[in-house]
Write a protein that holds these residues in place. Sequence first.
Motif, PDB file in Angstrom:
ATOM      1  N   ALA A 124      -1.295   0.377   9.322  1.00 29.61           N
ATOM      2  CA  ALA A 124      -2.724   0.504   9.642  1.00 29.61           C
ATOM      3  C   ALA A 124      -3.443  -0.711   9.056  1.00 29.61           C
ATOM      4  O   ALA A 124      -4.069  -0.643   7.997  1.00 29.61           O
ATOM      5  N   HIS A 125      -3.349  -1.830   9.764  1.00 30.32           N
ATOM      6  CA  HIS A 125      -3.817  -3.102   9.215  1.00 30.32           C
ATOM      7  C   HIS A 125      -5.337  -3.211   9.143  1.00 30.32           C
ATOM      8  O   HIS A 125      -5.866  -3.819   8.205  1.00 30.32           O
ATOM      9  N   ARG A 126      -6.062  -2.619  10.074  1.00 32.11           N
ATOM     10  CA  ARG A 126      -7.522  -2.623   9.977  1.00 32.11           C
ATOM     11  C   ARG A 126      -7.978  -1.782   8.793  1.00 32.11           C
ATOM     12  O   ARG A 126      -8.893  -2.165   8.056  1.00 32.11           O
ATOM     13  N   ALA A 127      -7.327  -0.636   8.596  1.00 33.90           N
ATOM     14  CA  ALA A 127      -7.659   0.209   7.448  1.00 33.90           C
ATOM     15  C   ALA A 127      -7.308  -0.515   6.148  1.00 33.90           C
ATOM     16  O   ALA A 127      -8.039  -0.415   5.156  1.00 33.90           O
ATOM     17  N   THR A 128      -6.218  -1.275   6.162  1.00 38.09           N
ATOM     18  CA  THR A 128      -5.832  -2.062   4.982  1.00 38.09           C
ATOM     19  C   THR A 128      -6.923  -3.066   4.655  1.00 38.09           C
ATOM     20  O   THR A 128      -7.329  -3.202   3.494  1.00 38.09           O
ATOM     21  N   ALA A 129      -7.409  -3.767   5.677  1.00 40.56           N
ATOM     22  CA  ALA A 129      -8.461  -4.768   5.462  1.00 40.56           C
ATOM     23  C   ALA A 129      -9.723  -4.111   4.902  1.00 40.56           C
ATOM     24  O   ALA A 129     -10.372  -4.653   3.995  1.00 40.56           O
ATOM     25  N   MET A 130     -10.065  -2.936   5.418  1.00 41.83           N
ATOM     26  CA  MET A 130     -11.242  -2.222   4.912  1.00 41.83           C
ATOM     27  C   MET A 130     -11.050  -1.823   3.447  1.00 41.83           C
ATOM     28  O   MET A 130     -11.982  -1.914   2.643  1.00 41.83           O
ATOM     29  N   MET A 131      -9.827  -1.396   3.094  1.00 44.09           N
ATOM     30  CA  MET A 131      -9.565  -0.997   1.714  1.00 44.09           C
ATOM     31  C   MET A 131      -9.566  -2.212   0.782  1.00 44.09           C
ATOM     32  O   MET A 131     -10.007  -2.115  -0.370  1.00 44.09           O
ATOM     33  N   VAL A 132      -9.087  -3.356   1.257  1.00 46.40           N
ATOM     34  CA  VAL A 132      -9.123  -4.578   0.441  1.00 46.40           C
ATOM     35  C   VAL A 132     -10.580  -4.988   0.202  1.00 46.40           C
ATOM     36  O   VAL A 132     -10.945  -5.375  -0.910  1.00 46.40           O
ATOM     37  N   ARG A 133     -11.414  -4.870   1.233  1.00 41.92           N
ATOM     38  CA  ARG A 133     -12.841  -5.170   1.056  1.00 41.92           C
ATOM     39  C   ARG A 133     -13.451  -4.231   0.017  1.00 41.92           C
ATOM     40  O   ARG A 133     -14.191  -4.666  -0.871  1.00 41.92           O
ATOM     41  N   ARG A 134     -13.121  -2.945   0.131  1.00 43.05           N
ATOM     42  CA  ARG A 134     -13.639  -1.976  -0.842  1.00 43.05           C
ATOM     43  C   ARG A 134     -13.159  -2.330  -2.254  1.00 43.05           C
ATOM     44  O   ARG A 134     -13.913  -2.235  -3.225  1.00 43.05           O
ATOM     45  N   LEU A 135     -11.895  -2.751  -2.357  1.00 40.68           N
ATOM     46  CA  LEU A 135     -11.336  -3.147  -3.647  1.00 40.68           C
ATOM     47  C   LEU A 135     -12.120  -4.319  -4.236  1.00 40.68           C
ATOM     48  O   LEU A 135     -12.472  -4.318  -5.426  1.00 40.68           O
ATOM     49  N   LEU A 136     -12.420  -5.318  -3.398  1.00 37.48           N
ATOM     50  CA  LEU A 136     -13.205  -6.462  -3.868  1.00 37.48           C
ATOM     51  C   LEU A 136     -14.602  -6.027  -4.320  1.00 37.48           C
ATOM     52  O   LEU A 136     -15.101  -6.499  -5.342  1.00 37.48           O
TER      53      LEU A 136
END
Length: 170
Positions: free
Chosen positions: A123-135
């Motif tokens: 789930a690469h879009r969800a991964t990108a969203m979670m990385v943004r949240r992490l930042l």
Amino acid sequence: MKFEPHNRNFFQVEGTIAPTNGWQVVSIRCPHCRQLGSFQVLGSPLSFIKKGKQNNIECHTNALASMRICPNAKCRGLVFLIESRDHIVAMEPPELLDFDPEGLPESILRTLREAISCHAAGAHRATAMMVRRLLEEICELNNAEGANLHQRLEALKAKIVPASIVRCHE
């Protein structure tokens, strides 16, 4: 009566394992204990033909489905693999990226684990969203302020001391 395993890993084998009878051992990172290991076949693999298209041409691929067991005696986690032409096509549960959680705050660790789980599931879009949240959480934790994430990251960059500078002063 409630089932209470001694280990949170429900898919765990106890006891001895029969020999692999010549089936190829696969080296992977265990999705349960995250240790690298050579996983042996548990039982007999199932051979099948996968139908599909490649470059708009109907094709059939020989594949092998097998249960594998983690060699770590404390884990003994089970993994289901589908292999084709000496490479792994699918793995369940999926292999997770390795990281060192030491010293990470619990909120950051939760978000990082969720991002890694999304990545493992494809789930690469969800991964990108979670990385943004992490930042965003890292910026908040370090009081990096700004109107948007880009400005907060710039503010965070100004607060971080590069490791090379720290080593020079030690």
